[in-house]
Design an enzyme around this catalytic site. Sequence first.
Site, short mmCIF file in Angstrom:
data_model
loop_
_atom_site.label_atom_id
_atom_site.label_comp_id
_atom_site.label_asym_id
_atom_site.label_seq_id
_atom_site.Cartn_x
_atom_site.Cartn_y
_atom_site.Cartn_z
N ASP A 276 0.83 -1.21 0.00
CA ASP A 276 0.00 0.00 0.00
C ASP A 276 0.87 1.25 0.00
OD1 ASP A 276 -2.43 1.35 -0.02
OD2 ASP A 276 -2.55 1.46 2.16
N CYS B 99 -3.20 7.32 -1.50
CA CYS B 99 -4.25 6.75 -2.35
C CYS B 99 -4.44 7.65 -3.56
CB CYS B 99 -5.55 6.60 -1.59
SG CYS B 99 -6.87 5.91 -2.60
N ASN C 42 -0.04 6.22 4.59
CA ASN C 42 -0.43 5.38 5.71
C ASN C 42 0.15 5.95 7.00
OD1 ASN C 42 -1.30 2.34 4.69
ND2 ASN C 42 -0.07 3.43 3.18
#
Lengths: 300, 300
Positions: A17, A239, A248
Site C-alpha cells: 500500500d 491513495c 499510511n
Amino acid sequence: MTAFPTKVRIVEMGARDGLQNEKAVSTKDKITLINALSDAGLKDIEAGAFVSPKWVPQMADSADVIKALDLPHVNLSALTPNLKGAQAALDAGVKEFAIFTAASESFCQKNINCSIDESIERFSEVMAFAKANNIRVRGYVSCIAGCPYEGNIAPQKVLEVTQKLLALGCYEVSLGDTVGVGTASKITEVISLLLQHIDKTKLAVHFHDTYGQALTNIYSALSLGIATVDAAVAGLGGCPYAKGASGNVATEDVVYLLNGLGIEHGIDLERLSNAGWQITQALGKAPVSKVAIALHNTQK
Amino acid sequence: MTAFPTKVRIVEMGARDGLQNEKAVSTKDKITLINALSDAGLKDIEAGAFVSPKWVPQMADSADVIKALDLPHVNLSALTPNLKGAQAALDAGVKEFAIFTAASESFCQKNINCSIDESIERFSEVMAFAKANNIRVRGYVSCIAGCPYEGNIAPQKVLEVTQKLLALGCYEVSLGDTVGVGTASKITEVISLLLQHIDKTKLAVHFHDTYGQALTNIYSALSLGIATVDAAVAGLGGCPYAKGASGNVATEDVVYLLNGLGIEHGIDLERLSNAGWQITQALGKAPVSKVAIALHNTQK
C-alpha cells in the site's frame, strides 16, 4: 470502558500500500526493504499486488520480489483481486491472499469499476482457489469513516460489508479509513457497532494520516480491544484515487505508541526506523514519521 | 471514565513558542500572523516574549509587534520572566503575563540556570507587579512527561510544581510535554494524579509533536475533562534546548479533531489554515500540519 490488548500484531503495508502509491523503486530496493522489515521483527508483511501493471505499474514486479525472498517465518501476503492474480501469487510463494472492497458504492465504482456486491461476488473464485490451496484470505474494506465522493458513510454499511467478507471466508477484515477523514469519535462509533456483531479477533484497523488523525484513531481502536493494526514504515504511500490523500500511518509512530502503552509487538524500533530511512532514500525523500526523524536527530 | 468537555479554549502559541524556535521573520510578518489568527477566531494568543534578545533574538521585537496590534477582544499574552520584562510587556499593552519553570531540575538548570524552587521564587516580584496592575498570570511547567537529561519525570514532581505555581497566584498552569516523549498512558497518569488535587479548570495542556504523539495525548487529556489546549498554527516551533525536538502540535490538526468530537472552539479552520500557509511562506517552508496540507491539496 477501556480494554487495551496486551499484545498487538502489526501488519506492515509499506512494501505494498506504501510503494504502490510512491514513484517506482527497483526490485532490489523492495527486496532490501522487506528483508529489513523482517529483520526488525515484523511477522506480517504485505509484499506486493498481483494486479494489472496497467493499473499499478509500481507493483509489476511483485512476483520477482516475492520469489527472491527467503523468509520462512514471515507471513508474506499480496493483493489478489482475481483468479489470475491469485494463481500468480501462489506460484511466487505468497502465504496469504488479500481482497478488497469498499463501504462506499461510489468509491467502489470509481476504484474497481463495480458495485460492492459485485466486487464481493467476483472474489468467490479467489476464495475457492485459496481454500483448495490452504491459503488464508484477508479482506479490506475501504472508506469506513468517510468517502471522497459520498462524504459520510453509515456505520451500518461498514458492518454489512464486513459481515459479507467474513461470510465469504476471510479470516479477518481490515477496516480502512482510506481518505483519513475519520476522527476518534467516528472510529469509536463504527468499531463499537461492529463489535456488537463480530468478534474483535476478526477485525483489524488500517488508517491513513491525511488529516493527522491516524494515531489517535488507532488509540481509540486499541481502547476497544482491537489487536491488529496495519501501518507502513516511513508513512509510505497514500491513495491516488482520493484527492488530497497522504500516506499510511507510520509503523514507527505506532510502535512508539505501543511502547508507551506497554503493549507487546515484537518489533525493534531502531531497525524499523533504519529500514524506513533506507527506502525513503531510494525514493529521494525523508520518512513521513515523526519518530523516525526524532530518532535520526538524536543519533546525530 | 470519559468526560469530554463541550467547549475547548485554544491558546495559540505560533507567534511565540512557534516563531521563537524558527528562523527570524519580520515584525510585519508577525503582525500579519497575529491579525490573521484573530480573524480566524482565536481569542487567546501568546504574542511575544519579553526576554533578553541575546537569549532569544527572534523575540526582540515583541514590544513593536504588540503595540502595532489593535485587537481589543483578544487576550494577548507574553512571556515575562522578570520584572523588567513584565514592565515592558505592560507598557506594550499585553493583557496577560506568562511565567515558566520545569518539572525537571536538570532541564530547569540548563534552560533557565537555576533550581525549580529558585525559578518560582524569582517570579514573586512579577506576580506582585501583575497583581498591582490587575494582570492575570499563566504558568508553564515543562517536561511533564519526560526530560532530555533525566528521562522519566515522576508525576508527583509535576503535581508539586503545578501546586507551587497556583499557590503563587497563577490562574492556570499549562502542562508541557516539551520534548514530546509522552504517550497516552503517561499523560493519563500525570493528569489523573493532578486532577485528584487540582480543579480541571486550572489546567491546560501543551504538547509538542516530536514523536507524533501530541494529538493522541491531547485526546487523552480531553477525555479527562481538560478544556484548554495550547497549539501553534502550522506546527511552528520546537525547543532549541531539547535535542531532536520538533514543533508544537498544529492548531489546524487540533481543530479538526475537535470538529470530529463535536466540541465547540469558535475557530474557522480554513482561515486558520490560510494564516499558517502565509507565515510558513515567509519562513520558506510548508506547514507542519497534515490538515493544512490536505486542505491545500483539496483546494487545488
